[in-house]
Write a protein that holds these residues in place. Structure first.
Motif, PDB file in Angstrom:
ATOM      1  N   THR A 255      -7.198   3.293   0.151  1.00  0.00           N
ATOM      2  CA  THR A 255      -7.164   4.752   0.293  1.00  0.00           C
ATOM      3  C   THR A 255      -8.140   5.268   1.338  1.00  0.00           C
ATOM      4  O   THR A 255      -8.388   6.476   1.398  1.00  0.00           O
ATOM      5  CB  THR A 255      -7.479   5.412  -1.062  1.00  0.00           C
ATOM      6  N   THR A 256      -8.688   4.401   2.153  1.00  0.00           N
ATOM      7  CA  THR A 256      -9.712   4.795   3.116  1.00  0.00           C
ATOM      8  C   THR A 256      -9.606   3.937   4.372  1.00  0.00           C
ATOM      9  O   THR A 256      -9.135   2.783   4.326  1.00  0.00           O
ATOM     10  CB  THR A 256     -11.124   4.635   2.514  1.00  0.00           C
ATOM     11  N   GLY A 286      -3.946   1.602  -5.671  1.00  0.00           N
ATOM     12  CA  GLY A 286      -4.706   2.665  -6.313  1.00  0.00           C
ATOM     13  C   GLY A 286      -4.410   4.040  -5.735  1.00  0.00           C
ATOM     14  O   GLY A 286      -3.371   4.278  -5.113  1.00  0.00           O
ATOM     15  N   GLY A 287      -5.327   4.962  -5.942  1.00  0.00           N
ATOM     16  CA  GLY A 287      -5.173   6.328  -5.460  1.00  0.00           C
ATOM     17  C   GLY A 287      -5.142   7.331  -6.596  1.00  0.00           C
ATOM     18  O   GLY A 287      -4.715   7.018  -7.709  1.00  0.00           O
ATOM     19  N   MET A 288      -5.610   8.551  -6.307  1.00  0.00           N
ATOM     20  CA  MET A 288      -5.639   9.634  -7.280  1.00  0.00           C
ATOM     21  C   MET A 288      -4.717  10.748  -6.795  1.00  0.00           C
ATOM     22  O   MET A 288      -4.966  11.369  -5.750  1.00  0.00           O
ATOM     23  CB  MET A 288      -7.059  10.150  -7.457  1.00  0.00           C
ATOM     24  N   PRO A 289      -3.638  11.035  -7.513  1.00  0.00           N
ATOM     25  CA  PRO A 289      -2.608  11.950  -7.004  1.00  0.00           C
ATOM     26  C   PRO A 289      -3.044  13.400  -6.900  1.00  0.00           C
ATOM     27  O   PRO A 289      -2.345  14.201  -6.258  1.00  0.00           O
ATOM     28  CB  PRO A 289      -1.474  11.782  -8.020  1.00  0.00           C
ATOM     29  N   ARG A 297      -2.963   8.422   2.250  1.00  0.00           N
ATOM     30  CA  ARG A 297      -3.030   7.294   3.185  1.00  0.00           C
ATOM     31  C   ARG A 297      -2.838   5.943   2.518  1.00  0.00           C
ATOM     32  O   ARG A 297      -2.833   4.913   3.196  1.00  0.00           O
ATOM     33  CB  ARG A 297      -4.380   7.312   3.911  1.00  0.00           C
ATOM     34  N   ARG A 298      -2.691   5.917   1.220  1.00  0.00           N
ATOM     35  CA  ARG A 298      -2.733   4.651   0.485  1.00  0.00           C
ATOM     36  C   ARG A 298      -1.613   3.698   0.895  1.00  0.00           C
ATOM     37  O   ARG A 298      -1.840   2.485   1.060  1.00  0.00           O
ATOM     38  CB  ARG A 298      -2.687   4.930  -1.024  1.00  0.00           C
TER      39      ARG A 298
END
Length: 622
Positions: A255-256, A286-289, A297-298
């Protein structure tokens, strides 16, 4: 010690042969030679071995002239062949005499052997002529429980800073054969005793000079110490970069932009300053919606990893089965605690990128779990390792540091405490210069800037200016006894990755957890200060409240038909917010995990995210 040790020892062997050190006969060791290995003991005589005086420093041994060494070896040879004999394909020592030493020196290698000993004896294996992989009489009658003999054999007994005792007991009873598999790459040792991994990626300290690394090459020695010990099936495989399997790194959170940077460093450029190659081999997306910076960007970065031949795993648990260490790179700090739990349970060393968490109570829990489970862990911003900053801190060219004014961008993210998201870089810079002992902080905040002023326990003052308007450089003005100097700045990620690579090789965190905890207490106190009109806030009070914070973690599980359960009980989506409010009335910190692995309708997910908006969104599984 840069000497051609291997060649010198081979020449020594030729000289010593003139004195009749070796018995005649050449043959193969007992048993099948493992693929790629060479026998060190032929099962018939002492060919390939020399006797060397007990506990002789390699600096002394290789400091002699060749003639002096030859004379010494000749003087030890009579005792060597008396105390070391061959019986039924076994190399036998009676507990006396010089150490059996390979005639050849080795750099990086894998050593396999079997041994059998008796009560009241202890022994060991010297790697590059340095003590030692320990062999104990592990019984209470052996009389050495006071120095951890009860923990069993296989540990690096002479280590002082690094782990010295085995991770588990693996010895067989007296009279039975034990098997060792030992690898040494650089200074890093792994030991398997009877197929149990008793030493994992641990630096072996230089017993002869603890300020230096191990000598680059040296012989292997079998110690004799007080009782009979038998050896057999002694094999070695020399390791080169082409033959050493890489340390496998798993990344959690594509995510980065730090993820492609890590792949570039480890997989293309190659980790610097480590003996064993390191490679990113696995990722979990992963990632937080509810956070576009974490969500948008994930897939792009995951696809780039897949194109680079890196395996993308559906769960963290699957990833952990296929890696040796973890870089937790999720850009959103809130899920870090839940994401790191299985990593710590799996005993994998882990680097957590900034911010280490999204709440101070989670920061404390992460370090508590790591300490409780003895798992190496650290977190840092890349700004800590700016070349000029490290020079100021390590070398002190202007004398003692008396203050610091750090600066960095301070963009905000509504899902995090203000400084956690971006100003963490400037705070990391400040604490790198000033150290962990800040006692209080006050904060001024405007739309375009922040100014946090910290007081340290010795009366020094440090500030962090965070900027959201105009030029926002990463920098630090360092105030010292003999002058003032600007330091710091952004130099990319590779200097941080150097530290991560070293951490994976040694298992030693480069930053004291106390300093990272103090940083996040400082940042949390900044929010409290602003809420209180700029009042000075004591970090100890902030930490005490975080330690005493009552927390409750619940999981909302979503189903394909749009239904939701709270833990295991069904709940209507319209009731979720009310339940959270009721739980939070007494100050409980409500942490919500959303499990959407069954892929609920998008409308259901959106409704759930809205319902938990007032809670702490702790993790999202999908």
């Amino acid at each position: 010690m840069k000497v051609a040790i291997a060649n010198k020892l081979l020449r020594l062997c030729t000289l010593v042969l003139l004195f009749g050190l070796f018995m005649p006969g050449v043959g193969k060791s007992e048993g099948d030679v493992p693929d790629g290995f060479t026998p060190l003991f032929n099962g018939q005589d002492l060919t390939g071995w020399i006797g060397v005086e007990r506990d002789l420093s390699p600096y002394t041994f290789f400091g002699w002239s060749e003639q002096e060494r030859a004379d010494k070896l000749a003087s030890w040879s009579e005792e060597f062949v008396k105390d070391w004999t061959v019986e039924n394909g076994e190399l036998v020592n009676n507990g006396n005499g010089p150490y059996a030493t390979t005639a050849k020196s080795y750099k990086d290698f894998e050593l396999r052997l079997e041994y059998k000993t008796v009560a009241q004896a202890d022994s060991g294996i010297y790697l590059r002529m340095t003590p030692q992989v320990q062999i104990w009489d592990y019984t209470e009658e052996g009389g050495k429980w006071n120095i951890h003999a009860d923990k069993g054999s296989g540990g690096l007994f002479n280590n002082q800073k690094n782990v010295s005792i085995p991770l588990e007991f693996a010895d067989k009873p007296f009279g039975q054969w034990n098997s060792f598999r030992i690898t040494l790459v650089g200074d890093v040792v792994n030991v398997w005793l009877n197929d149990k991994h008793v030493v994992k990626d641990t630096v072996m300290e230089n017993y002869w000079d603890r300020e230096k690394p191990l000598i680059e090459e040296g012989p292997i020695q079998l110690q004799t110490h007080g009782g009979e010990i038998r050896w057999r099936n002694i094999y070695i495989k020399e390791l080169t970069p082409e033959t050493v399997s890489p340390f496998r790194i798993g990344i959690i959170g594509t995510t980065t932009s730090h993820v492609p940077a890590a792949v570039e460093y480890f997989n293309k450029m190659g980790a610097r300053g480590v003996a064993r190659p390191q490679k990113v081999t696995a990722v979990y997306v992963g990632g937080m919606p509810d956070n576009p910076s974490s969500w948008d960007r994930r897939e792009k970065y995951a696809a780039e990893c897949a194109e680079a031949g890196i395996t993308v795993y559906a769960t963290i648990e699957e990833l952990l089965e296929n890696v040796d260490g973890v870089m937790l790179e999720s850009v959103d700090g809130r899920p870090h605690l839940e994401q790191v739990r299985p990593v710590i349970a799996a005993k994998k060393p882990v680097f957590i990128d900034k911010p280490i968490a999204g709440a101070l109570c989670d920061v404390l829990e992460i370090f508590r779990l790591a300490q409780e489970n003895q798992v190496p862990l650290f977190s840092s911003s890349s700004l800590r390792y700016a070349t000029s900053l490290q020079k100021m801190v390590q070398e002190r060219p202007l004398g003692a540091i008396v203050g610091c004014a750090a600066s960095s961008p301070a963009y905000l993210n509504e899902k995090h405490p203000d400084f956690y998201w971006y100003a963490v870089h400037g705070v990391e810079t400040l604490f790198t210069v000033m150290g962990p002992d800040c006692v209080s902080v006050s904060r001024v905040k405007t739309d375009g800037a922040d100014l946090a002023t910290g007081v340290w326990n010795d009366g020094r003052v440090g500030t962090m200016r965070g900027m959201r308007q105009g030029s926002a450089p990463y920098s630090a003005m360092v105030f010292a006894e003999k002058g003032v100097q600007e330091a710091g700045g952004y130099e990319g990620y590779n200097l941080l990755f150097d530290q991560v690579a070293k951490f994976f090789e040694t298992g030693i965190a480069p930053i004291d957890p106390r300093e990272t905890i103090a940083m996040f207490a400082f940042m949390s106190a900044c929010d409290e200060s602003w809420a209180a009109g700029g009042k000075q806030i004591a970090l100890a009070d902030v930490l005490n409240r975080a330690r005493e914070q009552k927390t409750l973690t619940a999981t909302l599980t979503l189903t394909p038909d749009g239904k939701v359960s709270w833990n295991e009980d069904a709940i209507d989506i319209t009731d979720i917010a009310t339940k959270i409010d009721e739980l939070a009335k007494d100050g409980t910190f409500v942490r919500m995990i959303v499990n959407n692995r069954a892929a609920a309708p998008a409308k259901t997910l959106q409704s759930v995210l809205q319902a938990i908006d007032k809670a702490y969104f702790a993790a999202y599984w999908y």
